[in-house]
Structures are given as C-alpha cells and as structure tokens.
Write an enzyme that holds these catalytic residues in place. Structure first.
Site, short mmCIF file in Angstrom:
data_model
loop_
_atom_site.label_atom_id
_atom_site.label_comp_id
_atom_site.label_asym_id
_atom_site.label_seq_id
_atom_site.Cartn_x
_atom_site.Cartn_y
_atom_site.Cartn_z
N THR A 6 -8.55 10.48 58.02
CA THR A 6 -7.96 11.31 59.07
C THR A 6 -8.09 10.63 60.43
OG1 THR A 6 -8.47 13.26 57.76
CG2 THR A 6 -7.95 13.63 60.08
N HIS A 33 -10.16 15.65 47.36
CA HIS A 33 -9.73 14.94 46.16
C HIS A 33 -8.73 15.75 45.33
CE1 HIS A 33 -9.77 12.17 42.91
NE2 HIS A 33 -10.19 13.09 42.06
#
Ligand code: GDP
Ligand code: MG
Length: 391
Positions: free
Chosen positions: A25, A87
């Site tokens: 990010t 995930h």
C-alpha cells in the site's frame, strides 16, 4: 459536468502482490505521488495511503469485496492499479479474474525476504495467467546491502521455480516509504520501477472484435440515475445506447451511461475498468457474479470438464484427498457457485495432484474452453483449474 475520459495511451491493469506488511500500500501511494509530482502536465492524482487502505468494503452475496483501484499515467501508458489488503482478497480477486492483471508488481521486503504469501501470490499469478512480474525489493532504505543481495537471489529462484524466468525479471530496489517522504534517491527508485513496468510488461492482446462481456464485480445505486454495475471489460467494446443482457438476472436492457474512474466515456473496451448504468434494472435483480454481455453472445451452462490443480497443504490447500461426490464452491469470473465433482476412474485426487474432473454446477453460468476458475472450501482455495470442455 465532469471531464470525459480521453484515451490517449494504451491502458493496462496492474497490481501489487506480496506478503502482508511488505509495503504494497505504501508503494502504491508512492507511485501516485511520484507521478503526480513529475511536472505541470502530469495527469496523475496523488492518492494517499489512508485513501487506499480504507477503500470501502462491500458485501455482496456473502463475499466481502475489498480492493482499491487507483489510476496513474506514465509517459507511455495509462494504468489501473489494484491494491488488495488481505491474502483472501488475492485469492478471490485474482483467481476469479476480477482483478484481470496484465502484469504484477511483486513487493518483497528486503528485510524479511520471501514469506508464505510471497510464494502463494506467485503461484496464484501463474495459475491465472499473469505472464509478467516485476519485483519491487522494498524497504531497501533499511536493509543491509549483502542481505538484500541474498533476498534478490532468493526471489529470482522463486520466480524461476514458477516458470517466470527469474534471471530476466527486473528486480528494482525501492523504498516506498522514503519516496512518499520525498527523498530524491528513493523517488528515483520508484521512477526506475515504473520504467521497468513500462518496458517489461508487454501490452496484452485485447479482443476488441469479440462480443462484449463484463463479469459484475459490484452493484451500486446512484440516486436519481439508477443501477450501476462495475467490473473489468473482459472482451469486446460497449457504447452508451448499446443493448446488453444480464445473464443470471435474465434481463435485457440498454446501457445509458459509461464511466471509468469517475470520468464519462462513450466507448469502453476490453481491459477497461468501468461502471455501466443500466436502464430500468432494479438494484436487487443484479448481483456480483452476473455477466453483462452482448445479447445472445453467450449460452450459460452448468456441466463442464476441467484440468484442476489441487493445492498442497503447504500452499494453503487441503491435507486430505478429494473424491467423487466432493461439493465445494467454484469461483468462476466473479461468481461463486456450488458444484458436484466427478473424478471418473481416478476417483480420488491428492493435494499436489493435477487431475481431470467433470463438474455439475448448482446453476447455469457463462462457460467456455480455457476459462480459469478457483475451487474454494471453508474460506480457502483448495484448487485452481481451467475449463477444457463445456456440456
Ligand atoms: P502492505 O501490508 O504490504 O500493504 O504494507 P504497508 O504498505 O501497509 O506497510 C507496512 C509497514 O511497512 C508500514 O509500517 C510501512 O510504513 C512500512 N514500510 C512500507 N514501505 C517501507 C519502506 O520502503 N521502508 C521502510 N523502512 N518501511 C516501509
Ligand atoms: Mg496494504
């Protein structure tokens, strides 16, 4: 009124992959910042870490969708970039094709090296047909050079083991965090990464002449305008005024508006991430997993044969075999549908095996030879496959 989207450069879909906390990010935010600050004629808007990390979460049909899209432009290309927080989001969005990545930036922390999700995302990328990966060896500001060298070797080996030709893959040492802080050295590192992406990830073939198809990712209501569906155009083109059918909802309608990243457009093409405004369609008749297509261009089916790889326990899959009669969920494009598995004479498939199976789905969905899908059970991926015959 809003500025229309002008298609001046080829468009590609890209995304960050890699283990949690390796800096995906941060790097995504840094890329937009570096490009936004390139000069007065920059067309990229900076998107902060918080805006990426707090992308709205939406629950549709019990699947939580959590995916942030940002857009940016290099000198030669327009990119839509996806950053996924967890995930499970990778598994859902990549394996089902919702992310439709033309290439990926594998983020590996130079401090930690390869971690389980690093390997899993490379495996997933291979399974879903992402042919080009560029590596961002992140946190290079904090790593020791010799250790970073070792991590690089390790990453190249991992990529080679999954058929990516690790020796040829660009590995760029970056610091998303320092670039975000404006440090010139690390800003240059992000520029180098973008150059690697521009040159190493080829422009994919787009099936523009094929009949239009988009698998619905999200459904929204825009007050006063109607129902909007979003997703990536898988093939063909669509224009404002075109007739389309919504498979799954069994409705035929007209596209009355088209947007990409909030900008209106007249024509959307294969590869574009778009929002389609549909005339007179009630919000609750369309759902994630439905398919919007040129009328009559696809015939849904529920029976197919497939080649399936059963993930090993080490890859997050099962530890016990599956047998005929097994009834998992099939993630096909953006849909998830229950299906009955018939393994024929083989009868059982062990984790790590690649097998042929026949599947009878719980409902009709658009299917075709070559289509990829995931098999999920209890919230985890246990298999990945490709349709070999339909019917
Ligand atoms: P993600 O889970 O992969 O999206 O990782 P984040 O972007 O949320 O970053 C995880 C942590 O690593 C945060 O505390 C970041 O500040 C830190 N981090 C990210 N990039 C860098 C970097 O280039 N250098 C250093 N030193 N820390 C970083
Ligand atoms: Mg993140």
């Amino acid at each position: 009124s809003k500025t229309a989207y002008v298609r001046t450069k080829p468009h590609l879909n890209i995304g960050t992959m890699g283990h949690v906390d390796h800096g995906k990010t941060t790097l995504t935010a840094a890329i937009t910042k570096v490009l936004a600050e390139r000069g007065a004629d920059s067309t990229t808007q900076y998107v902060s870490f918080d805006r990426i990390d707090r992308a709205p979460e939406e629950a549709a049909r019990g699947i939580t969708i959590n995916i942030a899209h940002v857009e940016y432009e290099t000198d030669t290309r327009h990119y839509a970039h996806v950053d996924m927080p967890g995930h499970a989001d990778y598994v859902k969005n990549m394996v089902t094709g919702a992310a439709q990545l033309d290439g990926a930036i594998l983020v590996v922390s130079a401090l930690d090296g390869i971690m389980p999700q690093t390997a899993e995302h490379v495996l997933l990328a291979r399974q879903v047909g992402v042919d080009h990966i560029v590596v961002a060896l992140n946190k290079a500001d904090a790593g020791e050079e010799e250790l970073t060298d070792l991590v690089e070797l390790e990453v190249r080996d991992l990529l080679t083991a999954h058929g990516y030709g690790g020796d040829a893959v660009p590995v760029v040492r970056v610091s998303g965090l320092r670039a975000l802080e404006g440090d010139p050295r690390w800003t240059a590192s992000v520029e180098a990464l973008l150059d690697a992406v521009d040159t190493y990830v080829p422009m994919p073939e787009r099936y523009l002449d094929a009949p239009f198809l988009l698998s619905v990712e999200n459904v929204l209501t825009i007050t006063g305008r109607g129902t909007v569906v979003t997703g990536a155009v898988e093939r063909g083109t669509v224009h404002v005024g075109d007739r389309v059918e919504v498979l799954g909802a069994s409705v035929e309608t007209v596209v009355t508006g088209l947007e990409t990243f909030g900008k209106p457009m007249d024509e959307a093409q294969a590869g574009d991430n778009v929002a389609l405004l549909l005339r007179g369609v009630a919000r609750d008749t369309v759902r994630r997993g439905h398919v919007v297509a040129a009328p009559g261009s696809v015939v849904p089916a529920r029976r197919f044969s497939a080649r399936v790889y059963v993930l090993s326990a080490r890859e997050g899959g099962r530890s016990t075999p599956v047998a005929t009669g097994y009834r998992p969920q099939f993630y096909i494009r953006t849909a998830d549908v229950v299906g009955d598995v018939d393994l024929g004479e083989v009868a059982v498939a062990r984790p790590g095996d690649t097998v042929t199976m026949t599947v009878e789905l719980g409902r009709d969905v658009p299917l075709e030879t070559g289509l990829g899908f995931a098999i999920r059970e209890g919230g985890r991926t246990v298999g990945a496959g490709t349709v070999t015959t339909v019917g």
